[in-house]
Design a protein around this motif. Structure first.
Motif, PDB file in Angstrom:
ATOM      1  N   TYR A  52       0.835  -1.207   0.000  1.00 47.86           N
ATOM      2  CA  TYR A  52       0.000   0.000   0.000  1.00 47.86           C
ATOM      3  C   TYR A  52       0.866   1.251   0.000  1.00 47.86           C
ATOM      4  CZ  TYR A  52      -4.249  -2.625   0.826  1.00 47.86           C
ATOM      5  OH  TYR A  52      -5.313  -3.468   0.689  1.00 47.86           O
ATOM      6  N   LEU A  53       0.274   2.327  -0.492  1.00 45.96           N
ATOM      7  CA  LEU A  53       0.905   3.631  -0.513  1.00 45.96           C
ATOM      8  C   LEU A  53       0.034   4.591   0.290  1.00 45.96           C
ATOM      9  CD1 LEU A  53       3.223   5.321  -1.807  1.00 45.96           C
ATOM     10  CD2 LEU A  53       1.581   5.923  -3.599  1.00 45.96           C
ATOM     11  N   PHE A  54       0.666   5.367   1.170  1.00 46.29           N
ATOM     12  CA  PHE A  54      -0.025   6.338   2.009  1.00 46.29           C
ATOM     13  C   PHE A  54       0.526   7.729   1.705  1.00 46.29           C
ATOM     14  CE2 PHE A  54       0.264   2.298   4.207  1.00 46.29           C
ATOM     15  CZ  PHE A  54      -1.064   2.050   4.517  1.00 46.29           C
ATOM     16  N   LEU A  55      -0.376   8.716   1.693  1.00 47.63           N
ATOM     17  CA  LEU A  55       0.027  10.078   1.396  1.00 47.63           C
ATOM     18  C   LEU A  55       0.000  10.912   2.673  1.00 47.63           C
ATOM     19  CD1 LEU A  55      -1.715   8.871  -1.124  1.00 47.63           C
ATOM     20  CD2 LEU A  55      -1.260  11.104  -2.043  1.00 47.63           C
ATOM     21  N   PRO A  56       1.154  11.226   3.229  1.00 51.38           N
ATOM     22  CA  PRO A  56       1.193  12.054   4.440  1.00 51.38           C
ATOM     23  C   PRO A  56       0.933  13.523   4.081  1.00 51.38           C
ATOM     24  CG  PRO A  56       3.359  11.084   3.977  1.00 51.38           C
ATOM     25  CD  PRO A  56       2.443  10.727   2.852  1.00 51.38           C
ATOM     26  N   LEU A  57      -0.321  13.935   4.184  1.00 50.97           N
ATOM     27  CA  LEU A  57      -0.723  15.274   3.760  1.00 50.97           C
ATOM     28  C   LEU A  57      -0.110  16.377   4.610  1.00 50.97           C
ATOM     29  CD1 LEU A  57      -4.459  14.622   2.891  1.00 50.97           C
ATOM     30  CD2 LEU A  57      -2.469  14.639   1.375  1.00 50.97           C
ATOM     31  N   TYR A  58       0.349  16.037   5.810  1.00 55.04           N
ATOM     32  CA  TYR A  58       0.997  17.030   6.675  1.00 55.04           C
ATOM     33  C   TYR A  58       2.509  16.902   6.617  1.00 55.04           C
ATOM     34  CZ  TYR A  58      -3.762  17.165   8.298  1.00 55.04           C
ATOM     35  OH  TYR A  58      -5.126  17.263   8.339  1.00 55.04           O
ATOM     36  N   GLY A  59       3.006  16.156   5.661  1.00 57.49           N
ATOM     37  CA  GLY A  59       4.430  15.984   5.478  1.00 57.49           C
ATOM     38  C   GLY A  59       4.932  14.677   6.085  1.00 57.49           C
ATOM     39  N   PRO A  60       6.117  14.263   5.678  1.00 60.40           N
ATOM     40  CA  PRO A  60       6.661  12.975   6.126  1.00 60.40           C
ATOM     41  C   PRO A  60       7.171  12.986   7.565  1.00 60.40           C
ATOM     42  CG  PRO A  60       8.222  14.075   4.699  1.00 60.40           C
ATOM     43  CD  PRO A  60       6.962  14.905   4.691  1.00 60.40           C
ATOM     44  N   ARG A  61       7.124  14.113   8.237  1.00 61.29           N
ATOM     45  CA  ARG A  61       7.607  14.191   9.625  1.00 61.29           C
ATOM     46  C   ARG A  61       6.461  14.110  10.636  1.00 61.29           C
ATOM     47  NH1 ARG A  61      10.912  13.449   6.391  1.00 61.29           N
ATOM     48  NH2 ARG A  61      12.655  14.716   5.839  1.00 61.29           N
ATOM     49  N   THR A  62       5.279  13.734  10.186  1.00 64.40           N
ATOM     50  CA  THR A  62       4.146  13.612  11.100  1.00 64.40           C
ATOM     51  C   THR A  62       4.358  12.424  12.029  1.00 64.40           C
ATOM     52  OG1 THR A  62       2.927  12.267   9.530  1.00 64.40           O
ATOM     53  CG2 THR A  62       2.492  14.618   9.474  1.00 64.40           C
ATOM     54  N   ASP A  63       3.661  12.450  13.167  1.00 69.67           N
ATOM     55  CA  ASP A  63       3.840  11.400  14.169  1.00 69.67           C
ATOM     56  C   ASP A  63       3.576  10.006  13.611  1.00 69.67           C
ATOM     57  OD1 ASP A  63       4.682  12.996  16.272  1.00 69.67           O
ATOM     58  OD2 ASP A  63       2.643  13.370  16.971  1.00 69.67           O
ATOM     59  N   TRP A  64       2.482   9.832  12.880  1.00 68.17           N
ATOM     60  CA  TRP A  64       2.145   8.480  12.425  1.00 68.17           C
ATOM     61  C   TRP A  64       3.204   7.935  11.475  1.00 68.17           C
ATOM     62  CZ3 TRP A  64       1.231   7.053   7.409  1.00 68.17           C
ATOM     63  CH2 TRP A  64       0.878   8.048   6.495  1.00 68.17           C
ATOM     64  N   VAL A  65       3.763   8.774  10.618  1.00 66.61           N
ATOM     65  CA  VAL A  65       4.814   8.325   9.699  1.00 66.61           C
ATOM     66  C   VAL A  65       6.062   7.953  10.490  1.00 66.61           C
ATOM     67  CG1 VAL A  65       6.348   8.999   7.805  1.00 66.61           C
ATOM     68  CG2 VAL A  65       3.942   9.664   7.745  1.00 66.61           C
ATOM     69  N   ARG A  66       6.453   8.793  11.415  1.00 60.92           N
ATOM     70  CA  ARG A  66       7.638   8.524  12.234  1.00 60.92           C
ATOM     71  C   ARG A  66       7.445   7.263  13.079  1.00 60.92           C
ATOM     72  NH1 ARG A  66       8.655  14.063  15.017  1.00 60.92           N
ATOM     73  NH2 ARG A  66      10.366  12.916  15.985  1.00 60.92           N
ATOM     74  N   ASN A  67       6.229   7.054  13.598  1.00 61.44           N
ATOM     75  CA  ASN A  67       5.944   5.844  14.374  1.00 61.44           C
ATOM     76  C   ASN A  67       6.109   4.582  13.525  1.00 61.44           C
ATOM     77  OD1 ASN A  67       5.334   7.342  16.654  1.00 61.44           O
ATOM     78  ND2 ASN A  67       3.122   7.205  16.381  1.00 61.44           N
ATOM     79  N   VAL A  68       5.530   4.601  12.346  1.00 58.64           N
ATOM     80  CA  VAL A  68       5.588   3.428  11.468  1.00 58.64           C
ATOM     81  C   VAL A  68       7.032   3.155  11.031  1.00 58.64           C
ATOM     82  CG1 VAL A  68       4.894   2.545   9.203  1.00 58.64           C
ATOM     83  CG2 VAL A  68       3.206   3.628  10.689  1.00 58.64           C
ATOM     84  N   LEU A  69       7.767   4.199  10.685  1.00 61.37           N
ATOM     85  CA  LEU A  69       9.156   4.005  10.291  1.00 61.37           C
ATOM     86  C   LEU A  69       9.980   3.423  11.442  1.00 61.37           C
ATOM     87  CD1 LEU A  69       9.755   7.266   8.229  1.00 61.37           C
ATOM     88  CD2 LEU A  69       9.683   4.925   7.336  1.00 61.37           C
ATOM     89  N   ALA A  70       9.725   3.889  12.657  1.00 57.93           N
ATOM     90  CA  ALA A  70      10.470   3.399  13.818  1.00 57.93           C
ATOM     91  C   ALA A  70      10.113   1.952  14.150  1.00 57.93           C
ATOM     92  CB  ALA A  70      10.208   4.289  15.031  1.00 57.93           C
ATOM     93  N   ALA A  71       8.829   1.614  14.055  1.00 56.01           N
ATOM     94  CA  ALA A  71       8.383   0.263  14.402  1.00 56.01           C
ATOM     95  C   ALA A  71       8.696  -0.750  13.301  1.00 56.01           C
ATOM     96  CB  ALA A  71       6.886   0.251  14.700  1.00 56.01           C
ATOM     97  N   GLY A  72       8.678  -0.301  12.059  1.00 55.97           N
ATOM     98  CA  GLY A  72       8.935  -1.198  10.946  1.00 55.97           C
ATOM     99  C   GLY A  72       7.744  -2.050  10.548  1.00 55.97           C
ATOM    100  N   THR A  73       6.605  -1.816  11.191  1.00 54.22           N
ATOM    101  CA  THR A  73       5.412  -2.608  10.898  1.00 54.22           C
ATOM    102  C   THR A  73       4.171  -1.818  11.293  1.00 54.22           C
ATOM    103  OG1 THR A  73       4.362  -4.757  11.238  1.00 54.22           O
ATOM    104  CG2 THR A  73       5.443  -3.771  13.141  1.00 54.22           C
TER     105      THR A  73
END
Length: 124
Positions: A52-73
């Motif tokens: 899947y592809l997700f569009l971070p409308l508030y930019g790639p530094r938003t909490d949910w993006v950072r959380n997913v990148l940190a968790a890896g899942t």
């Protein structure tokens, strides 16, 4: 161009909980990188051949993006089904947009250089 941060805070507090309860939109379940708390974020999830592809409308530094990148899942609830995702990575729109189903409209302000979150289906 990312949307303003004040709008992100408003949506996170008021709009997102309502959208999750409605159960109409895809919901990404992820774990906080510091708190360990489970969060649910309603998003537009665009299917790709391998994930899947997700569009971070508030930019790639938003909490949910950072959380997913940190968790890896993360887990995606879409059309009543749960899908396990892994291998999160930021990609440029120009690299991946051709894989999105034809007719999918990009939101205003999303350029070819915008960073999007791509995740793969977990293979168990």
């Amino acid at each position: 161009m990312a949307l303003p941060r004040w709008l992100a805070r408003f949506n996170k507090r008021f709009v997102n909980p309502r959208e999750v309860r409605r159960g109409v939109r895809p919901v990404l379940t992820h774990v906080g990188r510091s708190s360990g708390r489970t969060y649910q974020t309603p998003l537009d999830a665009h299917p790709l051949p391998d994930g899947y592809l997700f569009l971070p409308l508030y930019g790639p530094r938003t909490d949910w993006v950072r959380n997913v990148l940190a968790a890896g899942t993360a887990r995606l609830s879409v059309d009543g089904e749960q899908v396990q995702l892994d291998s999160p990575r930021l990609v440029r729109k120009q690299e991946v947009w051709s894989l999105v189903p034809a007719g999918t409209k990009a939101p205003p302000g999303l350029s070819d250089e915008s960073e999007l979150l791509r995740m793969s289906l977990r293979r168990d």
